[in-house]
Enzyme design. Structure first.
Site, PDB file in Angstrom:
ATOM      1  N   CYS A   2       0.835  -1.198   0.000  1.00 43.79           N
ATOM      2  CA  CYS A   2       0.000   0.000   0.000  1.00 43.79           C
ATOM      3  C   CYS A   2       0.874   1.253   0.000  1.00 43.79           C
ATOM      4  O   CYS A   2       2.059   1.206   0.317  1.00 43.79           O
ATOM      5  CB  CYS A   2      -0.934   0.037   1.201  1.00 43.79           C
ATOM      6  N   ARG A  33       5.510  -0.379  -4.508  1.00 42.95           N
ATOM      7  CA  ARG A  33       5.191  -0.975  -3.206  1.00 42.95           C
ATOM      8  C   ARG A  33       4.181  -2.111  -3.327  1.00 42.95           C
ATOM      9  O   ARG A  33       3.976  -2.864  -2.384  1.00 42.95           O
ATOM     10  CB  ARG A  33       4.660   0.098  -2.254  1.00 42.95           C
ATOM     11  N   TRP A  92      -3.280  -2.565  -1.365  1.00 45.41           N
ATOM     12  CA  TRP A  92      -2.905  -3.978  -1.563  1.00 45.41           C
ATOM     13  C   TRP A  92      -3.879  -4.786  -0.720  1.00 45.41           C
ATOM     14  O   TRP A  92      -3.861  -4.701   0.510  1.00 45.41           O
ATOM     15  CB  TRP A  92      -1.458  -4.193  -1.125  1.00 45.41           C
ATOM     16  N   ASN A 119      -2.567   2.255   5.705  1.00 47.32           N
ATOM     17  CA  ASN A 119      -1.672   1.130   5.437  1.00 47.32           C
ATOM     18  C   ASN A 119      -1.635   0.253   6.676  1.00 47.32           C
ATOM     19  O   ASN A 119      -1.567   0.765   7.797  1.00 47.32           O
ATOM     20  CB  ASN A 119      -0.244   1.607   5.145  1.00 47.32           C
ATOM     21  N   GLY A 120      -1.603  -1.059   6.492  1.00 43.92           N
ATOM     22  CA  GLY A 120      -1.478  -1.952   7.636  1.00 43.92           C
ATOM     23  C   GLY A 120      -2.725  -2.788   7.839  1.00 43.92           C
ATOM     24  O   GLY A 120      -3.590  -2.902   6.964  1.00 43.92           O
ATOM     25  N   GLU A 570      18.856 -17.388  -3.970  1.00 49.43           N
ATOM     26  CA  GLU A 570      18.478 -16.056  -4.447  1.00 49.43           C
ATOM     27  C   GLU A 570      18.066 -16.101  -5.919  1.00 49.43           C
ATOM     28  O   GLU A 570      17.088 -15.453  -6.320  1.00 49.43           O
ATOM     29  CB  GLU A 570      19.638 -15.087  -4.235  1.00 49.43           C
ATOM     30  N   LYS A 574      14.361 -15.119  -7.372  1.00 50.53           N
ATOM     31  CA  LYS A 574      14.142 -14.117  -8.418  1.00 50.53           C
ATOM     32  C   LYS A 574      13.298 -14.699  -9.554  1.00 50.53           C
ATOM     33  O   LYS A 574      12.425 -14.025 -10.106  1.00 50.53           O
ATOM     34  CB  LYS A 574      15.488 -13.623  -8.978  1.00 50.53           C
ATOM     35  N   GLU A 577       9.707 -14.911  -8.277  1.00 49.15           N
ATOM     36  CA  GLU A 577       9.105 -13.589  -8.128  1.00 49.15           C
ATOM     37  C   GLU A 577       8.697 -12.989  -9.466  1.00 49.15           C
ATOM     38  O   GLU A 577       7.602 -12.430  -9.596  1.00 49.15           O
ATOM     39  CB  GLU A 577      10.111 -12.629  -7.463  1.00 49.15           C
ATOM     40  N   HIS A 593      19.569 -36.994  -1.695  1.00 50.83           N
ATOM     41  CA  HIS A 593      18.565 -37.204  -0.643  1.00 50.83           C
ATOM     42  C   HIS A 593      17.168 -36.794  -1.085  1.00 50.83           C
ATOM     43  O   HIS A 593      16.327 -36.446  -0.256  1.00 50.83           O
ATOM     44  CB  HIS A 593      18.971 -36.441   0.621  1.00 50.83           C
ATOM     45  N   LYS A 692       6.958  -4.312  -2.435  1.00 47.66           N
ATOM     46  CA  LYS A 692       8.355  -4.022  -2.137  1.00 47.66           C
ATOM     47  C   LYS A 692       8.617  -4.017  -0.640  1.00 47.66           C
ATOM     48  O   LYS A 692       9.579  -4.599  -0.160  1.00 47.66           O
ATOM     49  CB  LYS A 692       8.736  -2.669  -2.741  1.00 47.66           C
TER      50      LYS A 692
END
Length: 697
Positions: A2, A33, A92, A119-120, A570, A574, A577, A593, A692
């Site tokens: 948000c 964001r 969001w 926000n929140g 990482e 990526k 994402e 394994h 973000k």
């Protein structure tokens, strides 16, 4: 997650067009964001006695088009306001599906008497909602935010003599959870209230005359002569910090109006205020900002800014400093690149220099970390080091754990912040806890920080954002200086976090004679790093060709071990994402394994193998893959013909010292994820469902 943006112009004439363009531009600066809908609230009449709200599902561009279409008769864009308050928001979705009704601003009722952007998450919103329903309020949305606007209206109806700020404080006391709020009302034209608890909020100040002060005093709505500690269990403990904040607290102070309110000096009272979730939305207007702290209530009335708190706490500062940001507007623009992520990948030669600037001295070999140098003796006496983060920040901890253990000779624990909290991990006073976060506002990391701080451990923050919550609440820390990172998928912040932690390890071993050759080797590796990164970036065309072969696959495995295991994690993150492909980072030592069952000629496999102490073991893993008809793509060192013979394709990177090799091997993975995402038609800068700055649990 948000984004809040508010704009107050006092005695500064602005047309409605200018005001709306400012609000829309502020939202566009925060699109990274993450959001799914957007809205604005502004004065419908010149006196501020009516509020208009426009909300749309989808991108800010959709909202902008809707507003522009209303200029054909519904809105007069040329009407001028000497004083005006507008608030805007990107949402969001957390409570309720993305649609116009659930979008913000949320209102108190059909007359738009009180409007709120938030926000929140309000964790007790169901209880508040049930209370308001019993009082006759009807709800139109599924959001937790709507209860705030209606609660404020309820308090105003029962206490009409209270000011807007006092009403807001009364409402805030009933709320639980994390939030940042910005509010306006037809009953209080020319007034704006902003507050935060757990979510970031920054105030920008723009004035034609010089500012009267660099600090704004904090006022207390309930003045008491005693200080209430946030955590009684640590009340009498000695603070880790050399200068205890408590020594600056004034228990009581007689203040006059002239010293408790901020306004420009001189007869010219023109001033503009900006409220935003992120300083990047403000920087094009002003570089003078105040970072609000938890439970601050900022009120603008008749062009005057005051900051209030309900209760005085043990570690409260008596004022909020007006900070001058060093960020420039060019840093948050794409320039000649097609996306922010591409720009940030190619900025890494400069960002690593900025991380080391003023800290790494090559003749003689010396590292100076000013943010933690006073605490090094205490850190050297600690029981263990704990590195805590989420996502990419967690991977930077994995990437540097081995060199930290080697150079500090201390046990190094690494933890995902969410799991760390779930386990109620035992923490001791002689632990040193590192909290790694690009934004400095990551909710789980921040909660873990407070958990450790309450138990008396030393808190070290590793962030990229000056004034962030983690930055302020840490005892000491390292600012990674990577520059603004707009793309949701972190790239340059990851490499700068790695370098920051390596620099810390080098500081810890500077007085150990036996380790000086190794220390010197790493410092010289840092010296060469920017040029080596430039060489790796030249692989872009080759990586693009590889992406064209891989982008139609549904899954991708990335394998490695040792210093390169973090690169695999990482790189896989990526790819997930940005491309929405399934991807998994696998420790090559675990291949037998279970993961080996996935390998066949149809499964694309990328293996990272450089000439370090696990090179032979990585070769064994590659041979196991090829024996199952796997056709691995190998990221290897330049000139390593032995391993290239086992690959279907390979990407060569230059050689550097082993603990820095992961910085060079991760860049091809960043480029690969970028190119696959573009080929699949994905939004590179704003992947679906992601944000973000993750400011909720």
């Amino acid at each position: 997650m948000c984004g809040i943006f508010g704009f107050v112009n006092y005695l500064t004439p602005r047309t409605r067009r200018e005001i709306l363009e400012c609000l829309i531009k502020g939202l566009q600066r925060m699109e990274y964001r993450g959001y799914d809908s957007a809205g604005v609230a502004f004065d419908a009449d010149i006196n501020g006695k009516e509020i208009a709200i426009i909300k749309k599902t989808g991108k800010v561009k959709v909202l902008e088009d809707e507003i522009m279409n209303m200029g054909n008769g519904q809105l007069d864009f040329d009407v001028e306001f000497k004083t005006h308050i507008g608030i805007a928001h990107t949402r969001w979705a957390t409570h309720g599906v993305p649609n116009a009704v659930n979008s913000h601003p949320q209102r108190s009722g059909p007359k738009n008497e009180f409007v709120v952007v938030h926000n929140g998450i309000i964790t007790n919103y169901k209880d508040v909602k049930q209370f308001l329903i019993q009082k006759g309020f009807e709800f139109e949305s599924d959001t937790d935010t709507e209860v705030i606007a209606k609660l404020i209206k309820h308090i105003h109806e029962n206490h009409p003599d209270l000011s807007f700020r006092e009403i807001s404080e009364q409402a805030i006391q009933q709320l639980e959870g994390a939030f940042a709020l910005c509010m306006k009302s037809v009953h209080f034209p020319g007034e704006c209230i902003a507050t935060r608890r757990g979510s970031p909020l920054v105030v920008g100040i723009k004035s034609k005359t010089r500012l009267a002060t660099d600090h704004i005093p904090v006022l207390y709505s309930k003045e008491t002569s005693t200080i209430k500690s946030k955590d009684c269990a640590v009340k009498d403990r000695k603070d880790h910090r050399p200068c205890n904040r408590g020594s600056n607290i004034v228990l009581s102070r007689d203040r006059t109006e002239s010293t408790t309110e901020f306004c420009p000096l001189g007869e010219n009272r023109e001033v503009e205020y900006f409220f935003a979730s992120d300083a990047s939305a403000i920087i094009e207007h002003t570089n003078r900002v105040i970072f609000l702290e938890d439970d601050d209530v900022a009120a603008v009335t008749d062009g005057r800014l005051t900051i209030h708190r309900m209760v005085r706490n043990l570690d409260d500062s008596s004022a909020r400093e007006i900070i001058t940001l060093k960020m420039e507007i060019q840093q948050i623009m794409k320039g000649n690149y097609s996306s922010f992520m591409q720009k940030e990948i190619f900025e890494q030669p400069e960002s690593v220099i900025n991380t080391m600037r003023g800290r790494v001295h090559f003749d003689p070999d010396m590292i100076i970390l000013g943010g933690i140098k006073d605490y090094i003796p205490e850190i050297k006496r600690c029981r263990r080091l704990l590195l805590i983060g989420c996502g990419t920040s967690y991977h930077s901890a994995i990437a540097t754990r081995q060199v930290l253990e080697e150079l500090t000779e201390l046990p190094v624990m690494i933890d995902l912040a969410s799991d760390f909290l779930d386990r109620s991990t035992p923490i001791f006073r002689d632990d040193v806890c590192f909290f790694i976060s690009q934004s400095g506002e990551t909710a789980d990391t921040l909660l873990a920080l407070r958990y450790c701080k309450q138990r008396g451990s030393l808190i070290v923050g590793i962030t990229n954002t000056v004034g962030s919550s983690i930055c302020r609440e840490s005892h000491c820390g390292v600012h990674i200086n990577a520059g603004p990172e707009i793309g949701v998928a972190s790239t340059k912040a990851y490499t700068s976090q790695m370098i920051s932690l390596v620099m810390f390890a080098l500081v810890m071993c500077e007085d150990r004679i036996s380790i000086q050759p190794r220390r010197s080797e790493i410092i010289q590796g840092l010296r060469q790093l920017p040029d080596l990164i430039k060489e790796v970036l030249k692989l872009d065309d080759k990586v693009h060709a590889l992406a064209q072969e891989l982008y139609q696959h549904k899954s991708l495995l990335v394998m490695g071990r040792g210093f390169n295991f973090a690169t695999c994690l990482e790189g896989a993150l990526k790819i997930k994402e940005l491309t929405y492909m399934h991807s998994e980072g696998i420790l090559a030592g675990e291949l037998k394994h279970g993961p080996l069952a996935l390998v066949d000629k149809a499964m694309p496999v990328i293996m990272v193998c450089t000439r370090d102490n696990v090179y032979t073991k990585c070769m064994n893993a590659i041979q196991q893959v090829t024996a199952r008809e796997g056709r691995p793509v190998i990221v290897c060192e330049r000139g390593d013909t032995e391993i290239q013979k086992l690959s279907s394709k390979y990407l060569e990177v230059p050689h550097t010292v082993d603990c820095l090799q992961g910085i060079l091997t991760v860049i091809p993975m960043q480029l690969l994820s970028y190119h696959i995402a573009v080929l699949r038609g994905c939004n590179v800068d704003c992947p679906r469902n992601l944000a973000k700055s993750v400011t909720v649990e």
